[in-house]
Every structure is written in C-alpha cells, then in structure tokens.
Design an enzyme around this catalytic site. Sequence first.
Site, PDB file in Angstrom:
ATOM      1  N   SER A  57       0.626  -1.293   0.145  1.00 27.56           N
ATOM      2  CA  SER A  57      -0.255  -0.133  -0.114  1.00 27.56           C
ATOM      3  C   SER A  57       0.869   1.347   0.094  1.00 27.56           C
ATOM      4  O   SER A  57       2.147   1.249   0.548  1.00 27.56           O
ATOM      5  CB  SER A  57      -0.888  -0.100   1.439  1.00 27.56           C
ATOM      6  OG  SER A  57      -1.569   1.514   1.339  1.00 27.56           O
ATOM      7  N   TYR A  70      -1.079  -0.513  10.408  1.00 28.40           N
ATOM      8  CA  TYR A  70      -1.291  -0.747   8.906  1.00 28.40           C
ATOM      9  C   TYR A  70      -0.305  -0.212   8.246  1.00 28.40           C
ATOM     10  O   TYR A  70       0.469  -0.962   7.462  1.00 28.40           O
ATOM     11  CB  TYR A  70      -2.469  -0.174   8.607  1.00 28.40           C
ATOM     12  CG  TYR A  70      -2.862  -0.251   7.176  1.00 28.40           C
ATOM     13  CD1 TYR A  70      -3.456  -1.548   6.955  1.00 28.40           C
ATOM     14  CD2 TYR A  70      -2.575   0.625   6.296  1.00 28.40           C
ATOM     15  CE1 TYR A  70      -4.025  -1.517   5.526  1.00 28.40           C
ATOM     16  CE2 TYR A  70      -2.717   0.437   4.942  1.00 28.40           C
ATOM     17  CZ  TYR A  70      -3.563  -0.634   4.505  1.00 28.40           C
ATOM     18  OH  TYR A  70      -3.844  -1.088   3.173  1.00 28.40           O
ATOM     19  N   LYS A  74       2.681  -2.521   6.154  1.00 29.93           N
ATOM     20  CA  LYS A  74       2.898  -2.259   4.711  1.00 29.93           C
ATOM     21  C   LYS A  74       4.490  -1.724   4.159  1.00 29.93           C
ATOM     22  O   LYS A  74       4.964  -2.243   3.273  1.00 29.93           O
ATOM     23  CB  LYS A  74       1.932  -1.184   4.023  1.00 29.93           C
ATOM     24  CG  LYS A  74       0.309  -1.735   4.097  1.00 29.93           C
ATOM     25  CD  LYS A  74       0.198  -3.046   3.661  1.00 29.93           C
ATOM     26  CE  LYS A  74      -1.133  -3.458   3.836  1.00 29.93           C
ATOM     27  NZ  LYS A  74      -1.352  -4.858   3.520  1.00 29.93           N
TER      28      LYS A  74
END
Length: 140
Positions: A57, A70, A74
Amino acid sequence: MKSTIITSLLAMAFTASLSAQSTLRIRGSDTLGAKLVPQWAEGFKKQGGGVILTTASTAGLRPRPGLTWYNASKGWAITATKSMAVELAPKNIRVNCLCPVAGETGMLEKFMGADTPEIREKFRASIPLGRLSTPLDIAN
C-alpha cells in the site's frame, strides 16, 4: 512464458489503538505471504526465471495518521519485497511490489472509518490523480 505469482498482502488495521490479537493478525497477513514467496521461487529457479508480484500500500511509503500498525505492516512488506528482489535477481527472478492508494473496494469504509462525501474528498485531495483507485487500476 514465465509464471507470475501475485500475493495479496492485505491487513485490516484502521486505528492506532489495536488489541494485541489484532496487531498479530495484521502483521501475520503481511509476513506470511512474503515468507511463502521463497518457497514459490523454487519453481522459477527450475524454469530459468520468473516474476513475483506482491501487493502492499502507499501507506507503507507515505504513512497516514491513525493507521500506525497498518502503515508499519505495509512498510515491512515493501522492505521484504526489496530484499527478495536483491536476493533472487541473480536467479533471473524479478520481484516487484504494487502499492495502491485507497481504493473503491469493500474495505474503503473500514479504512476511512466512515464513508461520507467529506471523508472521500479529503482522501481524494491527497491523491495526485485526484481520485481513489479502482480494482481495474491495480489489475492493469
């Protein structure tokens, strides 16, 4: 024709205040896929090369507030992909990572916290193309 492996390194972390179980689930989803790649690479070695494509991402490149775990997950996936690329290049195996921005998928509302026109506009304003990604953007 050389094979391509696509591993989807997805996580479901949407706040900085997560339980230990949620944090492990996030980390596990990204690390498990990348840990399996070297096993899959064995087939490419036998055929003389190939391509491994992972998905992370833009959050791993340009973190957003409120998405600490998160973002970190990533970032790990991106670094693991770069490391595999260096390690597997002498075997004629290319390893690349797609880093899509927030997209028009079923996860969007969870990612944004809520799906309102104001929140969507805030996200769009931070994207150079001025729009959210679509699954077709990633597939093409």
